[in-house]
Write a protein that holds these residues in place. Structure first.
Motif, short mmCIF file in Angstrom:
data_model
loop_
_atom_site.label_atom_id
_atom_site.label_comp_id
_atom_site.label_asym_id
_atom_site.label_seq_id
_atom_site.Cartn_x
_atom_site.Cartn_y
_atom_site.Cartn_z
N ARG A 1 -9.70 5.21 -23.58
CA ARG A 1 -11.09 5.40 -24.04
C ARG A 1 -11.15 5.11 -25.54
NH1 ARG A 1 -13.55 8.27 -19.82
NH2 ARG A 1 -12.54 7.42 -17.96
N ILE A 2 -11.24 3.83 -25.84
CA ILE A 2 -11.27 3.38 -27.23
C ILE A 2 -12.73 3.31 -27.67
CG2 ILE A 2 -10.61 1.52 -28.81
CD1 ILE A 2 -8.47 0.75 -26.67
N GLY A 3 -13.00 3.69 -28.90
CA GLY A 3 -14.36 3.71 -29.40
C GLY A 3 -15.07 2.36 -29.28
N ARG A 4 -16.38 2.43 -29.00
CA ARG A 4 -17.16 1.20 -28.82
C ARG A 4 -17.31 0.46 -30.15
NH1 ARG A 4 -18.95 0.64 -24.33
NH2 ARG A 4 -19.22 2.87 -23.95
N ARG A 5 -17.20 -0.86 -30.10
CA ARG A 5 -17.32 -1.68 -31.28
C ARG A 5 -18.78 -2.10 -31.50
NH1 ARG A 5 -14.77 -0.11 -34.28
NH2 ARG A 5 -14.88 -1.99 -35.57
N PRO A 6 -19.13 -2.43 -32.73
CA PRO A 6 -20.52 -2.82 -33.03
C PRO A 6 -20.93 -4.08 -32.27
CG PRO A 6 -19.29 -2.37 -35.04
CD PRO A 6 -18.29 -2.38 -33.93
N ASP A 7 -22.24 -4.23 -32.05
CA ASP A 7 -22.76 -5.40 -31.34
C ASP A 7 -22.33 -6.70 -32.01
OD1 ASP A 7 -23.96 -3.72 -29.57
OD2 ASP A 7 -25.97 -3.87 -30.44
#
Length: 516
Positions: free
Chosen positions: A111-117
């Motif tokens: 569960r790796i943090g979501r990256r920016p668009d």
């Protein structure tokens, strides 16, 4: 000189098809890397751009004549059950590596943090993460292929020695994803490390359940149960390449697979499958009918049936390739969509495989070669007479052999049929239709069993729909002489439910509808 992206590399030339897991390129690429000059003379240049191309397209076999032709070395030194396990672990690593770049997806194991668009919109990040995730898997499960992926990454301008675990960079995300999946599956019951029940000399993927057959290769005491076959020792797959005078006795390959942790259910015993009454020797009429159906199929073999029997016996082609055929037709899916499709597909196949091995162990059912000998003994039967013999009327039943080599496990249900059915249903659900439209040219004389003989003329295999593909997959096992007709008919229905489960599992993780 080959060109990868904008980087020219002398002495390396690789076809743009599978270079790593689940493809022709594993063994072939190692050989080419060992002899760059020879490779350059045999293979065309390729071009791959991290910013615009799809890493999965590079790591998956392409739909060309060379791949369509059955290959003796396509899986390398690996049993099909291990191949499918490795393939699934690899796809999981790919999915976990690209999930942080998706608006809703979450990794199955990391569960790796979501990256920016702004980062999610670039192919480069997705491709880099995928390559690094692949390397982490390869290092543990197929270390002999490490030189291939390291060389590939190097010529793409990547650094395979970069072990960063920075969760904000594609390199770190890929490494974390690959390591996370391996850590999660290392003790899943498959005995990857080979140390279950052993302190010394580990045996990766070895059985630890204590399975023993009731019959020996030399005596059939129970005609309803599996009999290991006595076979020529082969250095390679295919006909005519055996050590003269050396024979081996089969053993049930990876019986521990039935204990491997699946994804979409808890207990493989929850799935109903009628007992193999058609091979119960106490039901003599049904038993003989099953035997006669196999002999009739053997006697009526056509070139197309022989080719399809070999095709579906190669699990890379029958199980690994069709998903890519569909993915290539749906280019709009992009890297994310391809990985999501592959997750649905491989989960369906993986969970079906565990359930199949549970049933195979439960019923421990007899293979056709044993049943035919039991029914007819030394009496003559009408059947395929062997390489180049065609159909004969006077072959003693105890000299009959199946067109295909018999796999090292009990007969019921048919693993190939169940997996074909599962993969078909998963892909149908994902893309919303039954269309496959796969054409494969088969050159004259290119068969393995009857090399130089079959097919007499070049032919083309064509499956317009998944439904037709699954039916041919099923009956190819009867044509090949390794399964009974009723077995494959039941296995089609048995497999479809895992396709639904695999698709629904993938959708939950794509949509982020899972608990932490």
């Amino acid at each position: 000189m080959a060109t990868f992206g904008r980087t020219p590399v002398s002495g390396l030339s690789l076809r743009r098809r599978s270079l790593l897991l689940g493809g022709v390129g594993g063994a072939a690429a190692l050989a080419m890397l060992a002899d760059g000059a020879k490779a350059a003379a045999q293979a065309p240049e390729i071009d791959f751009d991290l910013d615009t191309d799809n890493a999965i397209d590079l790591l998956q076999p392409a739909n060309d004549a060379a791949v369509a032709t059955p290959s003796a070395d396509v899986l390398g030194p690996m049993d099909v059950t291990m191949f499918l396990w490795v393939n699934h672990v690899t796809v999981l690593a790919w999915f976990d590596a690209v999930a942080p770049y998706h608006s809703t997806a979450v990794g199955v194991y990391t569960r790796i943090g979501r990256r920016p668009d702004s980062e999610s919109a670039t192919n480069r990040n997705l491709n880099i993460a995928i390559f690094h995730a692949s390397l982490q898997v390869v290092k543990v499960v197929v270390p002999e292929q490490v030189p291939v992926i390291r060389q590939l990454m190097t010529v793409l301008g990547l650094n395979p020695a970069d072990e960063s675990v920075d969760p904000t960079s594609p390199v770190g995300i890929g490494n974390l994803a690959g390591k996370g999946v391996i850590a999660a599956r290392a003790r899943d019951g498959m005995n990857l490390l080979g140390d279950v029940g052993r302190r010394y000399n580990p045996r990766p993927f070895a059985d630890y359940t204590g399975y023993q057959p009731v019959n020996t290769a030399y005596e059939l005491t129970n005609p309803s149960r599996w009999q290991p076959q006595l076979t020529p020792h082969r250095r390679r797959l295919g006909a005519g390449v055996a050590d003269k005078g050396v024979f081996t006795v089969q053993h049930f390959v990876t019986p521990q697979l039935r204990l491997v942790k699946p994804y979409t259910y808890e207990d493989p015993g929850q799935f109903q499958l009628a007992p193999p009454d058609h091979t119960d020797h106490h039901r003599r009429g049904e038993y003989k009918r099953s035997v006669d159906e196999v002999l009739a199929a053997s006697a009526a073999l056509t070139d197309a049936q022989k080719v399809m029997a070999e095709f579906f016996d190669n699990k890379l082609l029958g199980i690994g390739q069709p998903r890519a055929v569909v993915a290539r037709r749906h280019q709009e899916l992009g890297v994310q969509g391809w990985v999501q499709l592959f997750l649905a597909h491989s989960t369906a196949v993986f969970d079906a495989l565990v359930a199949v091995w549970h049933q195979k162990t439960t019923y421990d059912a007899v293979r056709p070669f044993s049943a035919i000998r039991h029914v007819y003994g030394h009496r003559p039967v009408r059947a395929w007479g062997g390489i180049g013999k065609g159909t004969v009327n006077d072959i003693p039943a105890d000299e009959w052999t199946s067109y295909l080599n018999v796999a090292d496990h009990p007969e019921y249900p048919s693993g190939s049929t169940t997996l074909c059915s599962a993969e078909a249903q998963a892909v149908r659900r994902f893309v919303g239709d039954d269309v496959l439209d796969w054409r494969l040219p088969i050159p004259a004389g290119s068969a393995l069993v009857e090399a130089g003989i079959t097919p007499t003329n070049a032919i083309e295999l064509h499956w317009p729909t998944w439904t037709e593909f699954v039916r041919d997959c099923a009956f190819s096992r009867v044509w090949g002489g390794v399964h009974f007709r009723k077995t494959v008919e039941r296995s089609i229905e048995f497999g479809a439910q895992f396709g639904d489960r695999g698709y629904e599992f993938a959708q939950r993780y794509i949509n982020g509808d899972v608990e932490d």
